[in-house]
Design an enzyme around this catalytic site. Structure first.
Site, PDB file in Angstrom:
ATOM      1  N   SER A   7      29.008  13.991  49.037  1.00  0.00           N
ATOM      2  CA  SER A   7      27.619  13.592  48.800  1.00  0.00           C
ATOM      3  C   SER A   7      27.036  14.445  47.684  1.00  0.00           C
ATOM      4  O   SER A   7      27.465  15.584  47.465  1.00  0.00           O
ATOM      5  CB  SER A   7      26.781  13.788  50.069  1.00  0.00           C
ATOM      6  OG  SER A   7      25.401  13.575  49.801  1.00  0.00           O
TER       7      SER A   7
ATOM      8  N   TYR B 206      23.777  19.286  57.008  1.00  0.00           N
ATOM      9  CA  TYR B 206      24.502  18.265  56.236  1.00  0.00           C
ATOM     10  C   TYR B 206      24.812  18.790  54.842  1.00  0.00           C
ATOM     11  O   TYR B 206      25.942  18.648  54.347  1.00  0.00           O
ATOM     12  CB  TYR B 206      23.637  17.007  56.165  1.00  0.00           C
ATOM     13  CG  TYR B 206      24.279  15.831  55.467  1.00  0.00           C
ATOM     14  CD1 TYR B 206      25.192  15.010  56.131  1.00  0.00           C
ATOM     15  CD2 TYR B 206      23.949  15.504  54.153  1.00  0.00           C
ATOM     16  CE1 TYR B 206      25.766  13.910  55.508  1.00  0.00           C
ATOM     17  CE2 TYR B 206      24.515  14.413  53.517  1.00  0.00           C
ATOM     18  CZ  TYR B 206      25.423  13.617  54.199  1.00  0.00           C
ATOM     19  OH  TYR B 206      25.981  12.537  53.570  1.00  0.00           O
TER      20      TYR B 206
END
Length: 256
Positions: free
Chosen positions: A145, A158
């Protein structure tokens, strides 16, 4: 049907929806047989498998929580028992809880890292062990990501997990190069997935899309096509790389 991945056997985690689903269908369209992993969307996983079989390829559906090591081991073993080998791995599954660090409960932090960080470890380790045992190479792809590089507020567990798996991929690539096993990462930007729509309203998504240089959110199939390339023979000399697929999201960031 194209044949970039003809008769290859792939395991894809989190393959019932979103990016994982798109990857499963794209790999099958290129000739691969696919293990469709899911944790909690069984009906959707079966539908993905049905579409794969309609393409003339084989599909295995396996329920497994990648945050639990023994379930990942079972996932890989089931794949090998069914197809006889394993050639391709896509570590895609993730979890997240969006709150400021000072408000997060530890179980939410633990769950995020168990799936998004250590789940990737389990999938890649068991997959790599099988590929080394086979002795004829293979390819591992991690779905990372842009959060690996951008400290997005309220996403600390995250963010740190995605940063970690990027560096893990480089380390694994160095270790597996002698076995001709490629290890790479795709770092997507803001992609229009079912999971994304649990985190933002339609209005927020539409407003946010205007700030992306490409003028829209990415589509899961656009990540999947990048995955097909990195898993194909055309990418045999690429390992330890991270491909940014974000419509200019990162380069378009501006100071407030």
């Amino acid at each position: 049907m194209a044949d970039k991945l003809r008769d290859k056997v792939a395991v894809i985690t989190g393959a019932s929806r979103g990016i994982g689903r798109a990857c499963a269908l794209a790999l099958a369209a290129e000739g691969a047989n696919v293990t469709v992993n899911f944790r909690s969307h069984g009906d959707e996983a079966e539908e993905v498998a049905r579409q794969i079989r309609n393409m003339g390829r084989q599909a295995l559906v396996v329920q497994a929580d990648v945050g639990k090591r023994e379930e990942v081991q079972r996932l890989v073993e089931s794949t090998v028992a069914t197809f006889g080998r394993l050639d391709l791995v896509i570590a895609n599954a993730y979890a997240t809880k969006q709150l400021p660090v000072i408000e997060l409960e530890w179980p939410d932090v633990q769950r995020t890292t168990d799936v998004t960080l250590f789940g990737v470890w389990h999938v890649c380790q068991f997959g790599a062990q099988q590929m080394v045992k086979q002795g004829d190479g293979g390819k591992i792809l991690i779905i990372g990501s842009v959060h690996a590089h951008i400290p997005v507020p309220n996403c600390a567990p995250y963010n740190m997990s995605k940063a970690a798996v990027n560096h893990f991929a480089r380390t694994l690539a160095a270790e597996l190069a002698p076995y001709r096993i490629n290890v790479n990462v795709i770092n997507p930007g803001w992609i229009d997935t079912p999971g994304e729509r649990t985190l933002a309203t339609e209005e927020e998504i539409q407003e946010g899309a205007k700030k992306i240089p490409w003028g829209r959110l990415g589509r899961p199939d656009e990540i999947a096509q990048a995955a097909v390339f990195l898993l194909s023979d055309a990418a045999d000399y690429i390992t330890g790389s991270a491909l940014l697929v974000d419509g200019g999201f990162t380069v378009g960031l501006t100071l407030p």
